[in-house]
Design a protein around this motif. Sequence first.
Motif, PDB file in Angstrom:
ATOM      1  N   PRO A  47      37.965  -1.990 -16.736  1.00 37.57           N
ATOM      2  CA  PRO A  47      36.623  -1.492 -16.408  1.00 37.57           C
ATOM      3  C   PRO A  47      36.240  -0.302 -17.281  1.00 37.57           C
ATOM      4  N   GLY A  48      34.994  -0.289 -17.698  1.00 36.98           N
ATOM      5  CA  GLY A  48      34.517   0.791 -18.545  1.00 36.98           C
ATOM      6  C   GLY A  48      34.595   0.470 -20.024  1.00 36.98           C
ATOM      7  N   ARG A  49      35.389  -0.581 -20.376  1.00 37.40           N
ATOM      8  CA  ARG A  49      35.553  -0.915 -21.792  1.00 37.40           C
ATOM      9  C   ARG A  49      34.474  -1.900 -22.246  1.00 37.40           C
ATOM     10  N   GLY A  74      36.842 -11.650  -8.992  1.00 36.58           N
ATOM     11  CA  GLY A  74      35.917 -11.945 -10.080  1.00 36.58           C
ATOM     12  C   GLY A  74      35.780 -10.782 -11.033  1.00 36.58           C
ATOM     13  N   LEU A  75      35.047 -11.081 -12.112  1.00 36.87           N
ATOM     14  CA  LEU A  75      34.828 -10.080 -13.150  1.00 36.87           C
ATOM     15  C   LEU A  75      33.348  -9.729 -13.142  1.00 36.87           C
ATOM     16  N   SER A  76      33.067  -8.444 -13.191  1.00 35.36           N
ATOM     17  CA  SER A  76      31.688  -8.019 -13.161  1.00 35.36           C
ATOM     18  C   SER A  76      31.389  -7.267 -14.456  1.00 35.36           C
ATOM     19  N   VAL A  77      30.385  -7.751 -15.189  1.00 35.30           N
ATOM     20  CA  VAL A  77      30.058  -7.098 -16.453  1.00 35.30           C
ATOM     21  C   VAL A  77      28.567  -6.782 -16.514  1.00 35.30           C
ATOM     22  N   GLU A  78      28.263  -5.698 -17.211  1.00 32.23           N
ATOM     23  CA  GLU A  78      26.876  -5.307 -17.447  1.00 32.23           C
ATOM     24  C   GLU A  78      26.569  -5.674 -18.898  1.00 32.23           C
ATOM     25  N   VAL A  79      25.632  -6.612 -19.115  1.00 33.29           N
ATOM     26  CA  VAL A  79      25.388  -7.128 -20.458  1.00 33.29           C
ATOM     27  C   VAL A  79      24.009  -6.698 -20.938  1.00 33.29           C
ATOM     28  N   GLU A  80      23.944  -6.214 -22.153  1.00 31.43           N
ATOM     29  CA  GLU A  80      22.671  -5.791 -22.749  1.00 31.43           C
ATOM     30  C   GLU A  80      21.691  -6.950 -22.760  1.00 31.43           C
ATOM     31  N   LYS A 103      29.679  -4.369 -21.049  1.00 30.14           N
ATOM     32  CA  LYS A 103      30.694  -3.425 -20.609  1.00 30.14           C
ATOM     33  C   LYS A 103      31.261  -3.936 -19.283  1.00 30.14           C
ATOM     34  N   VAL A 104      32.585  -3.836 -19.124  1.00 28.86           N
ATOM     35  CA  VAL A 104      33.204  -4.288 -17.884  1.00 28.86           C
ATOM     36  C   VAL A 104      32.895  -3.276 -16.782  1.00 28.86           C
ATOM     37  N   VAL A 105      32.409  -3.785 -15.641  1.00 31.17           N
ATOM     38  CA  VAL A 105      32.136  -2.894 -14.510  1.00 31.17           C
ATOM     39  C   VAL A 105      33.304  -2.943 -13.525  1.00 31.17           C
ATOM     40  N   ALA A 106      33.760  -4.157 -13.221  1.00 29.47           N
ATOM     41  CA  ALA A 106      34.880  -4.289 -12.283  1.00 29.47           C
ATOM     42  C   ALA A 106      35.711  -5.496 -12.679  1.00 29.47           C
ATOM     43  N   ARG A 107      37.034  -5.373 -12.576  1.00 27.62           N
ATOM     44  CA  ARG A 107      37.930  -6.487 -12.895  1.00 27.62           C
ATOM     45  C   ARG A 107      38.859  -6.683 -11.703  1.00 27.62           C
ATOM     46  N   GLU A 108      38.544  -7.664 -10.878  1.00 27.86           N
ATOM     47  CA  GLU A 108      39.313  -7.876  -9.653  1.00 27.86           C
ATOM     48  C   GLU A 108      39.751  -9.324  -9.536  1.00 27.86           C
ATOM     49  N   ALA A 109      40.619  -9.569  -8.560  1.00 28.63           N
ATOM     50  CA  ALA A 109      41.112 -10.925  -8.355  1.00 28.63           C
ATOM     51  C   ALA A 109      39.977 -11.862  -7.959  1.00 28.63           C
TER      52      ALA A 109
END
Lengths: 363, 289
Positions: free
Chosen positions: A275-277, A253-259, A245-251
Amino acid sequence: MSDAIISIQGVTKRFGEVTAVERVDLDIRAGEFFALLGPSGCGKTTLLRMLAGFEQPSEGRILIGGQDMTGVQPNHRPVNMVFQSYAVFPHMTVFDNVAYGLKVAHTPRGEIAPRVKEALAMVQLSGYEARKPDQLSGGQRQRVALARALVKRPKVLLLDEPLSALDAKLREAMQIELVRLQQTVGITFVIVTHDQDEALSMADRIAVMESGHVRQVASPQTLYEFPSGRFVADFIGKMNLFEGKVVAREAAGLSVEVEGLGRLELPADERAPAPGRAVGIAVRPEKVELTRSAPPEGSVARRGTVTQVAYYGDVSYVFLDLEDGPALNANVINDERAAEPHFVKGETLWAAWNPRDFLVLGE
Amino acid sequence: MAGRLTSLLGFGRDEPIGPLDYGRRWWMRLIVGLTFVFLYAPIVVLIAYSFNDSRRNIVWVRFTTDWYVKAIHDQSLLVAFGNSLTIAIINTLLSTVLGTLTALLLWRFRFPLRPVYEGAIALPIVIPEICMGVAMMAFFAWIGWPNDLPWPISLSNIVIAHVAFSFPFVAVIIRARLAGFNRELEDAAKDLGATEWRTLLDIIVPYLKPALVAGALISFTLSLDDFVITFFTAGPDTITLPVKIFSMVRFSVTPEVNAASTVLVVITVVTTVLALRLQNAGQKAGSSG
Ligand SMILES: Nc1ncnc2c1ncn2[C@@H]1O[C@H](COP(=O)(O)OP(=O)(O)O)[C@@H](O)[C@H]1O
Ligand SMILES: [Mg+2]
């Protein structure tokens, strides 16, 4: 557009209820080796047969050499085809098979023999002129089919799964030979295949098809390293795919929470979902580095236990269960002679990645 | 007992008989042997007595070819034989063409009620010959077919009847061969620039050749030895060989009849064997490509 020898524009083909090809737009450039790649039943053959004129599009149109082919019969198209069954005429000699297309086109008699000779030389069948097809091997029959099509000097040569009936050794040799042949004659080749290795190793560009749609058109390397979506990523090569799931999408970097992998900080990617998707995170097995000692600072690493090692000679596939659950496949190149396997079942290792090697795939 | 019988007959061998070695079981061999005797003994006798120097087919006297000489000099027998050959040849040409076109039509095109046509094609094969004969007779009477036409036009109603029952055999044979045709061969020809017509002549007809020959030979033999349908359709003045033989037999079975029949048997057997061999050869050759 201007250098497109084939231009497929909004083409759909229906057989009754079945839609075999759906809204396909595709330009094939003059002189390129182009592959239509996809699983069985995705509509590759149907698309190729529309190029040859054996099927008419239900919608859309096809231009060959800038000319609209709507309503043009196969015998009037500047393309020739190598059929999946080779379709070598069983009652004719090799010579007559190759000469057939010239004879029906009323080529002057004096011109036929030298051209047949030249075509047979091109496919390395000189001396086989008097043979009947039942005296030839499968590979030789295929060469006859190739010569028979090439002797017509078409603008485009269409090949439907030309290598699928050959055994593995011959297939590899033929792959190399087809590329060499294409470079010699300079004719545009459009090849249909369900074999990704074949497409990757031979083609300049590949269109990946799935259930009637073209999913991505790109060079082999782009397809492999930058697949446009889940289907292409999964279909081409091997892939470790994790859900997240995307946590933050910024210039920055991209932050994702992965199972199973936890939080990953990846390079910026403006095509990533909001974010949130939900998002798919994928990594190729050869991009995973396996080490016994803890990896250096800065790399992403997780601990896992080896469940299986599959040895292929040049590479070994190592299957791991990561500590937090997900399975992982990593490739190890066997680049040093060794009597013992590099890694063995049951041992605990570190799997490390460069964050840049992760693919971010939307839904 | 059985064991001794088999070794007596020369069938005994030392290896044990396997469960599927039916051909080595004495009772199987006996049945096969008896079948051949019942099937072929009458024909063998017929042929043997055509060479027998005696008026009556009862005892063997000595070898002679007199009956063949006599048959050759029998004017009415020769006329009948000439009629039979003429009818058979014209029938062969017509039913081969018609049967092939029918088969191509059923194979190549989709049209409403196609399965019905496919089934209807086989009807003349299964309808009892006597019914076909009566129907043909009624048909020609109904349309008022003239009986006083000059030769060979006078044979045309028999030819029509023969074509009607023999072209389905051709159609079925050609249809079966077409079922194994690789449609990509047809596509390949068109791809190389051939028109529909050239594809038919250059690719499909050569592929059909063994079936065409087999179909032609079968329609030839069917026509040559047809009695029932010919008997019902023939006018009073046109006589074919089988009808002539029948009328001769009504008085007595003379060795001359035997000789004429033997000629018919030989022609029929030779053509049938040729037809079968060509069909087998075709099946082998057709599998490649
Ligand atoms: N002539 C046809 N009639 C009906 N359906 C067809 C015909 N040709 C292809 N199809 C259907 O179209 C789909 C795509 O087929 P095809 O182009 O042969 O796939 P591929 O070559 O990728 O395996 C399949 O579902 C197939 O069943
Ligand atoms: Mg296909």
